[in-house]
Scaffold this motif. Structure first.
Motif, PDB file in Angstrom:
ATOM      1  N   CYS A   1       0.830  -1.202   0.000  1.00 51.76           N
ATOM      2  CA  CYS A   1       0.000   0.000   0.000  1.00 51.76           C
ATOM      3  C   CYS A   1       0.869   1.257   0.000  1.00 51.76           C
ATOM      4  CB  CYS A   1      -0.888  -0.038   1.243  1.00 51.76           C
ATOM      5  SG  CYS A   1      -1.862   1.427   1.533  1.00 51.76           S
ATOM      6  N   LEU A   2       1.872   1.295   0.883  1.00 52.40           N
ATOM      7  CA  LEU A   2       2.742   2.452   1.037  1.00 52.40           C
ATOM      8  C   LEU A   2       4.198   2.042   0.940  1.00 52.40           C
ATOM      9  CD1 LEU A   2       1.046   4.190   4.128  1.00 52.40           C
ATOM     10  CD2 LEU A   2       0.709   4.760   1.719  1.00 52.40           C
ATOM     11  N   VAL A   3       4.985   2.894   0.291  1.00 55.49           N
ATOM     12  CA  VAL A   3       6.436   2.699   0.209  1.00 55.49           C
ATOM     13  C   VAL A   3       7.102   3.976   0.683  1.00 55.49           C
ATOM     14  CG1 VAL A   3       8.410   2.269  -1.305  1.00 55.49           C
ATOM     15  CG2 VAL A   3       6.242   1.085  -1.726  1.00 55.49           C
ATOM     16  N   LEU A   4       8.006   3.851   1.652  1.00 59.26           N
ATOM     17  CA  LEU A   4       8.778   4.994   2.140  1.00 59.26           C
ATOM     18  C   LEU A   4      10.182   4.499   2.435  1.00 59.26           C
ATOM     19  CD1 LEU A   4       8.929   7.964   3.035  1.00 59.26           C
ATOM     20  CD2 LEU A   4       8.304   7.203   5.326  1.00 59.26           C
ATOM     21  N   GLY A   5      11.125   4.836   1.562  1.00 62.14           N
ATOM     22  CA  GLY A   5      12.475   4.322   1.718  1.00 62.14           C
ATOM     23  C   GLY A   5      12.464   2.807   1.617  1.00 62.14           C
ATOM     24  N   SER A   6      13.054   2.138   2.601  1.00 64.55           N
ATOM     25  CA  SER A   6      13.085   0.674   2.609  1.00 64.55           C
ATOM     26  C   SER A   6      11.830   0.072   3.234  1.00 64.55           C
ATOM     27  CB  SER A   6      14.312   0.187   3.386  1.00 64.55           C
ATOM     28  OG  SER A   6      14.265   0.642   4.731  1.00 64.55           O
ATOM     29  N   LEU A   7      10.960   0.913   3.772  1.00 66.08           N
ATOM     30  CA  LEU A   7       9.747   0.451   4.444  1.00 66.08           C
ATOM     31  C   LEU A   7       8.637   0.183   3.441  1.00 66.08           C
ATOM     32  CD1 LEU A   7       8.276  -0.066   7.163  1.00 66.08           C
ATOM     33  CD2 LEU A   7       7.601   2.346   7.106  1.00 66.08           C
ATOM     34  N   ARG A   8       8.017  -0.989   3.576  1.00 61.73           N
ATOM     35  CA  ARG A   8       6.872  -1.340   2.746  1.00 61.73           C
ATOM     36  C   ARG A   8       5.731  -1.786   3.655  1.00 61.73           C
ATOM     37  NH1 ARG A   8      10.388  -1.049  -1.075  1.00 61.73           N
ATOM     38  NH2 ARG A   8       9.786  -1.176  -3.266  1.00 61.73           N
ATOM     39  N   VAL A   9       4.570  -1.170   3.461  1.00 65.53           N
ATOM     40  CA  VAL A   9       3.412  -1.453   4.302  1.00 65.53           C
ATOM     41  C   VAL A   9       2.295  -1.998   3.421  1.00 65.53           C
ATOM     42  CG1 VAL A   9       1.739  -0.465   5.903  1.00 65.53           C
ATOM     43  CG2 VAL A   9       4.073   0.425   5.856  1.00 65.53           C
ATOM     44  N   SER A  10       1.730  -3.116   3.806  1.00 64.51           N
ATOM     45  CA  SER A  10       0.639  -3.712   3.032  1.00 64.51           C
ATOM     46  C   SER A  10      -0.693  -3.084   3.448  1.00 64.51           C
ATOM     47  CB  SER A  10       0.588  -5.227   3.256  1.00 64.51           C
ATOM     48  OG  SER A  10       0.133  -5.510   4.580  1.00 64.51           O
ATOM     49  N   TYR A  11      -1.721  -3.345   2.643  1.00 67.43           N
ATOM     50  CA  TYR A  11      -3.058  -2.838   2.979  1.00 67.43           C
ATOM     51  C   TYR A  11      -3.535  -3.422   4.308  1.00 67.43           C
ATOM     52  CZ  TYR A  11      -4.135  -0.100  -1.155  1.00 67.43           C
ATOM     53  OH  TYR A  11      -4.153   0.888  -2.109  1.00 67.43           O
ATOM     54  N   GLY A  12      -3.269  -4.701   4.523  1.00 70.85           N
ATOM     55  CA  GLY A  12      -3.680  -5.315   5.774  1.00 70.85           C
ATOM     56  C   GLY A  12      -2.980  -4.694   6.967  1.00 70.85           C
ATOM     57  N   GLU A  13      -1.679  -4.443   6.829  1.00 70.56           N
ATOM     58  CA  GLU A  13      -0.908  -3.835   7.918  1.00 70.56           C
ATOM     59  C   GLU A  13      -1.364  -2.406   8.194  1.00 70.56           C
ATOM     60  OE1 GLU A  13       3.357  -6.188   7.330  1.00 70.56           O
ATOM     61  OE2 GLU A  13       2.906  -4.398   6.131  1.00 70.56           O
ATOM     62  N   LEU A  14      -1.624  -1.652   7.127  1.00 70.58           N
ATOM     63  CA  LEU A  14      -2.068  -0.272   7.320  1.00 70.58           C
ATOM     64  C   LEU A  14      -3.425  -0.238   8.006  1.00 70.58           C
ATOM     65  CD1 LEU A  14      -1.633   2.764   6.919  1.00 70.58           C
ATOM     66  CD2 LEU A  14      -2.781   2.557   4.699  1.00 70.58           C
ATOM     67  N   MET A  15      -4.328  -1.108   7.586  1.00 65.86           N
ATOM     68  CA  MET A  15      -5.658  -1.135   8.192  1.00 65.86           C
ATOM     69  C   MET A  15      -5.568  -1.457   9.680  1.00 65.86           C
ATOM     70  SD  MET A  15      -8.771  -0.548   7.536  1.00 65.86           S
ATOM     71  CE  MET A  15     -10.193  -0.629   8.612  1.00 65.86           C
ATOM     72  N   GLU A  16      -4.737  -2.424  10.048  1.00 67.61           N
ATOM     73  CA  GLU A  16      -4.563  -2.783  11.454  1.00 67.61           C
ATOM     74  C   GLU A  16      -3.975  -1.618  12.248  1.00 67.61           C
ATOM     75  OE1 GLU A  16      -2.231  -6.302  11.731  1.00 67.61           O
ATOM     76  OE2 GLU A  16      -3.718  -7.577  10.738  1.00 67.61           O
ATOM     77  N   ALA A  17      -2.997  -0.928  11.653  1.00 69.38           N
ATOM     78  CA  ALA A  17      -2.364   0.194  12.338  1.00 69.38           C
ATOM     79  C   ALA A  17      -3.339   1.342  12.537  1.00 69.38           C
ATOM     80  CB  ALA A  17      -1.142   0.659  11.545  1.00 69.38           C
ATOM     81  N   CYS A  18      -4.152   1.623  11.506  1.00 71.06           N
ATOM     82  CA  CYS A  18      -5.142   2.704  11.605  1.00 71.06           C
ATOM     83  C   CYS A  18      -6.187   2.375  12.664  1.00 71.06           C
ATOM     84  CB  CYS A  18      -5.809   2.945  10.253  1.00 71.06           C
ATOM     85  SG  CYS A  18      -4.704   3.583   8.984  1.00 71.06           S
ATOM     86  N   HIS A  19      -6.623   1.128  12.697  1.00 73.70           N
ATOM     87  CA  HIS A  19      -7.618   0.703  13.678  1.00 73.70           C
ATOM     88  C   HIS A  19      -7.068   0.841  15.095  1.00 73.70           C
ATOM     89  CE1 HIS A  19      -9.664  -2.286  16.260  1.00 73.70           C
ATOM     90  NE2 HIS A  19     -10.751  -1.846  15.637  1.00 73.70           N
ATOM     91  N   ALA A  20      -5.808   0.454  15.275  1.00 77.14           N
ATOM     92  CA  ALA A  20      -5.197   0.538  16.599  1.00 77.14           C
ATOM     93  C   ALA A  20      -5.138   1.988  17.083  1.00 77.14           C
ATOM     94  CB  ALA A  20      -3.794  -0.062  16.564  1.00 77.14           C
ATOM     95  N   LEU A  21      -4.746   2.905  16.196  1.00 70.84           N
ATOM     96  CA  LEU A  21      -4.674   4.316  16.587  1.00 70.84           C
ATOM     97  C   LEU A  21      -6.081   4.869  16.828  1.00 70.84           C
ATOM     98  CD1 LEU A  21      -3.028   6.852  17.130  1.00 70.84           C
ATOM     99  CD2 LEU A  21      -3.060   7.330  14.665  1.00 70.84           C
ATOM    100  N   ALA A  22      -7.041   4.434  16.026  1.00 68.54           N
ATOM    101  CA  ALA A  22      -8.418   4.892  16.207  1.00 68.54           C
ATOM    102  C   ALA A  22      -8.960   4.464  17.573  1.00 68.54           C
ATOM    103  CB  ALA A  22      -9.309   4.345  15.089  1.00 68.54           C
TER     104      ALA A  22
END
Length: 516
Positions: free
Chosen positions: A19-40
């Motif tokens: 879903c997201l690429v920043l430098g060497s970091l790669r985030v999948s849609y599943g990982e982003l959704m889990e992270a957003c839910h946790a912060l919410a």
């Protein structure tokens, strides 16, 4: 339909897709959704409720995207503030929006000091606080610990998702209330129809995510299910490397970025052979620059458009029209109504000049803002019978192509950023040596336009242009400072004492050319 539900749908269907690429970091849609839910969930525990504001003053990063979507999940409104703006400007946005939560990078010590001392009732969330030993706010990672805890259901009435600040001619920025529909309708549906972008594209953001161009590419990518490549800050050589390495197919930019990329493109255009869409907005796109881009990247389609924070995309000029209608900003975006009116408010005829009014259903329903935050009078003046008055002057030809004749009074468009001359003038007037100042825009080879200031000094005062430029730079964003300062005995005025800016523009052009 809401932004976070679209993200949830993409995560459900394609959890492992990047879903997201920043430098060497790669985030999948599943990982982003889990992270957003946790912060919410963290926000919910903090009692952030529908309608609450969450102000973000952060550099580009995964945490910024996470904060956006977590805020949506609890029905809040994001207030994105570009980190290129000064603390003085940040303080104004804080005072005006009165956020419940402020999210900052912990290493931005001055911003942390400001919020902690001046806005003690706002909850302070800091990215990297634990690593720095910063104790004045909650650590971002700690608040966003993974959890299966369910979130309260967001009411259907919570349609607003963001407050985007846009300066006015009074010098006081106004917050445009943008709805979920304002992002989803254009960036998920209309852009896909007009440009042919899809889930198969890899998008590159070349601007801050707090800038409308960055926000648009974020919405394109996450709504459609694509991959978004982020840059913490823009560097032309790094952008070329990322396009080549990540096989970027769609790049959003302002003409200034295109100019900066040009030397590297000319050296090795094959490095950008993956590009299929170049999406450009901002200041006028010079014809010669268009020709160079099209020649160097023959497989890429060039899409340019005229847009405003309050009304979204107004018109679009597609690839086949870039040279045949080079002076135009295109025809109205599909689904958007445009009319030109004269002084009496009645529509003008074809080829006649009038003020540009925009409508797309009820305000907030599709592409136009719902109104200005906490400014009912300004909203009533700007929105008339559903039509939003842009203040821009234009003309339509017989084929429906729009030509901008004159932009909003007192605005300079430099590097894709709106600079309202009234704001710069107000800062100049604060200097004790300045009696009067007037600011105009002049053509600039790199940024499209630059700021030129004409200054009358008080009797007996001596001041250099460098001193005055540095004075302004310390008080507002660096990109707003004058590039040129011209000291004059008296500003040109009308019989009633109004400064004649048309004369100053001509004078500024001749003087700036001499200086250059």
């Amino acid at each position: 339909m809401r932004l976070e539900t679209l993200l949830a749908g993409q995560a459900l269907r394609n959890p492992d897709k990047t879903c997201l690429v920043l430098g060497s970091l790669r985030v999948s849609y599943g990982e982003l959704m889990e992270a957003c839910h946790a912060l919410a969930v963290g926000f919910s525990r903090w009692q952030v409720s529908p309608g609450d504001r969450v102000l973000v003053y952060m550099r580009n990063g995964v945490e910024l995207v996470q904060t956006f979507y977590a805020t949506y999940m609890v029905g809040g409104l994001v207030v994105p503030v570009n980190t290129r703006l000064t603390l003085r400007e940040l303080e104004y946005f804080l005072e005006d929006s009165q956020p419940s939560v402020v999210v900052l990078d912990a290493d931005n010590v001055e911003a942390v000091d400001l919020v902690a001392s001046r806005f003690p009732t706002a909850k302070l969330l800091l990215v990297g606080a634990k690593a720095r030993g910063e104790a004045r706010g909650r650590d971002f990672a700690e608040l966003a610990e993974p959890t299966d805890e369910a979130l309260p259901e967001v009411p259907l009435s919570a349609e607003d998702c963001m407050i985007l600040y846009t300066s006015g001619t009074t010098g006081k920025p106004k917050g445009a209330i943008v709805t979920h529909a304002n992002f989803i309708i254009p960036h998920c549906f209309m852009n896909a129809i007009e440009w042919g972008i899809s889930h198969q594209d890899c998008y590159l953001v070349t601007t801050p995510l707090a800038h409308r161009t960055g926000l648009a590419r974020l919405a394109n990518s996450l709504c459609l299910g694509g991959t978004l490549v982020l840059m913490e800050s823009f560097d032309a050589q790094e952008a070329i490397r990322l396009i080549e390495q990540e096989k970027v197919t769609a790049a959003g930019m302002v003409p200034t970025v295109a100019r900066m990329l040009m030397p590297y493109l000319e050296q090795a255009p094959e490095r950008c052979s993956s590009l299929r869409h170049i999406i450009v907005t901002g200041e006028a796109f010079p014809v010669e620059l268009k020709k160079k881009l099209m020649a160097l990247l023959p497989h890429a389609q060039l899409h340019s458009f005229f847009a405003m924070t309050e009304v979204g995309s107004v018109t679009c000029l597609d690839h086949s029209e870039q040279l045949t209608h080079a002076a135009s900003v295109g025809r109205p975006t599909i689904g958007v109504e445009v009319k030109l009116v004269g002084e009496t408010g009645k529509p003008v005829s074809v080829e006649e000049v009038g003020e540009i009014l925009v409508r797309s259903g009820a305000p907030g329903r599709f592409t136009t803002m719902r109104g200005y935050y906490n400014r009912p009078q300004e909203t009533a003046e700007a929105v008339v019978d559903g039509w939003i008055r842009t203040g821009d002057m234009g003309r339509l030809d017989i084929d429906g192509y729009l030509y901008i004749v004159d932009r909003k009074k007192d605005m300079v468009l430099s590097g894709g950023f709106n600079i309202y001359t009234k704001e710069v003038e107000m800062v100049l007037h604060e200097h004790p040596a300045v009696r009067e100042a007037s600011v105009v825009g002049v053509p600039d080879a790199v940024f499209g336009e630059a700021v030129a200031a004409f200054v009358e000094l008080r009797d007996g005062q001596v001041l250099s242009d460098k001193e005055l430029i540095e004075y302004v730079k310390k008080r507002i964003a660096s990109y707003k400072k004058p590039k040129y300062v011209f000291f004059v005995d008296a500003l040109p005025r009308t019989a009633v004492g109004k400064v004649v800016k048309s004369e100053l523009r001509l004078l500024a052009e001749s003087r700036s050319e001499a200086v250059s």
